[in-house]
Design a protein around this motif. Structure first.
Motif, mmCIF file in Angstrom:
data_model
loop_
_atom_site.group_PDB
_atom_site.id
_atom_site.type_symbol
_atom_site.label_atom_id
_atom_site.label_comp_id
_atom_site.label_asym_id
_atom_site.label_seq_id
_atom_site.Cartn_x
_atom_site.Cartn_y
_atom_site.Cartn_z
ATOM 1 N N TYR A 10 1.002 -1.274 0.277
ATOM 2 C CA TYR A 10 0.089 -0.342 -0.093
ATOM 3 C C TYR A 10 0.755 1.156 0.199
ATOM 4 C CZ TYR A 10 -4.771 -2.225 1.210
ATOM 5 O OH TYR A 10 -5.572 -3.669 1.074
ATOM 6 N N CYS A 11 0.131 2.473 -0.569
ATOM 7 C CA CYS A 11 1.158 3.742 -0.469
ATOM 8 C C CYS A 11 1.490 4.000 1.112
ATOM 9 C CB CYS A 11 0.321 4.511 -1.371
ATOM 10 S SG CYS A 11 -1.351 5.222 -0.761
ATOM 11 N N THR A 17 -5.377 8.246 0.848
ATOM 12 C CA THR A 17 -5.636 7.785 -0.744
ATOM 13 C C THR A 17 -6.621 7.062 -0.566
ATOM 14 O OG1 THR A 17 -3.018 8.486 -0.825
ATOM 15 C CG2 THR A 17 -4.127 7.211 -2.671
ATOM 16 N N GLU A 67 -4.517 -5.237 -11.744
ATOM 17 C CA GLU A 67 -4.131 -4.181 -12.782
ATOM 18 C C GLU A 67 -5.287 -3.259 -13.422
ATOM 19 O OE1 GLU A 67 -1.158 -4.486 -15.232
ATOM 20 O OE2 GLU A 67 0.239 -4.961 -13.874
ATOM 21 N N TYR A 71 -7.685 0.052 -6.499
ATOM 22 C CA TYR A 71 -6.734 0.679 -5.643
ATOM 23 C C TYR A 71 -5.250 0.876 -6.426
ATOM 24 C CZ TYR A 71 -8.837 0.621 -0.848
ATOM 25 O OH TYR A 71 -9.978 0.928 -0.058
ATOM 26 N N TRP A 72 -5.086 -0.205 -7.710
ATOM 27 C CA TRP A 72 -4.217 -0.295 -8.574
ATOM 28 C C TRP A 72 -4.047 1.081 -9.192
ATOM 29 C CZ3 TRP A 72 0.729 -2.048 -7.814
ATOM 30 C CH2 TRP A 72 1.103 -2.121 -9.581
ATOM 31 N N LYS A 73 -4.754 1.902 -9.820
ATOM 32 C CA LYS A 73 -5.127 2.883 -10.357
ATOM 33 C C LYS A 73 -5.118 4.011 -9.604
ATOM 34 C CE LYS A 73 -7.941 0.287 -14.069
ATOM 35 N NZ LYS A 73 -9.552 0.061 -14.839
ATOM 36 N N ASN A 75 -3.160 4.635 -7.307
ATOM 37 C CA ASN A 75 -1.740 4.236 -6.800
ATOM 38 C C ASN A 75 -2.472 4.300 -5.534
ATOM 39 O OD1 ASN A 75 -0.144 4.727 -9.440
ATOM 40 N ND2 ASN A 75 -1.277 7.098 -9.289
ATOM 41 N N TRP A 77 -2.825 0.792 -4.652
ATOM 42 C CA TRP A 77 -1.415 -0.110 -3.951
ATOM 43 C C TRP A 77 -0.126 0.232 -5.255
ATOM 44 C CZ3 TRP A 77 -5.638 -4.294 -5.953
ATOM 45 C CH2 TRP A 77 -6.532 -5.149 -4.284
ATOM 46 N N THR A 78 1.370 0.054 -4.317
ATOM 47 C CA THR A 78 2.179 0.403 -5.406
ATOM 48 C C THR A 78 2.630 -0.442 -6.331
ATOM 49 O OG1 THR A 78 3.395 0.319 -3.340
ATOM 50 C CG2 THR A 78 1.878 2.792 -4.090
ATOM 51 N N GLU A 79 2.477 -1.772 -5.759
ATOM 52 C CA GLU A 79 3.662 -3.107 -6.324
ATOM 53 C C GLU A 79 2.651 -4.230 -6.378
ATOM 54 O OE1 GLU A 79 7.516 -2.896 -5.119
ATOM 55 O OE2 GLU A 79 7.145 -2.713 -3.108
#
Length: 89
Positions: A10-11, A17, A67, A71-73, A75, A77-79
């Motif tokens: 997570y960021c 966020t 993807e 949450y991915w779109k 940001n 989730w960051t990786e």
């Protein structure tokens, strides 16, 4: 069908966020769960990582689901990483 595990990060400011993306994120997970592709997904207690188990045709499908998540779109989730998993028990 193969199973896959995913770990992600997570960021830093996840609680703030995620707010605008949370509803779409939860709706998407519910749809994945209903379809049978998502076994489980959730954050670690400190909300720095997420863990998921998917029952999917292939790794590409899992990556597409991650993807495609808000949450991915957004940001949040960051990786992430995905590995095929052999369920022993």
């Amino acid at each position: 069908m193969p199973k896959y595990v995913a770990w992600g990060t997570y960021c830093d400011d996840v609680m703030e966020t995620r707010a605008p993306f949370r509803h779409a994120h939860l709706d998407g997970l519910a749809a994945q769960k209903e379809s049978g592709v998502l076994v489980t997904l959730g954050p670690t207690k400190d909300v720095t990582k997420f863990f998921a188990i998917y029952d999917a045709a292939d790794e590409a499908t899992v990556r597409q689901l991650i993807e495609g998540d808000s949450y991915w779109k957004g940001n949040v989730w960051t990786e992430y990483s995905v590995k095929e998993w052999i369920q022993a028990f």
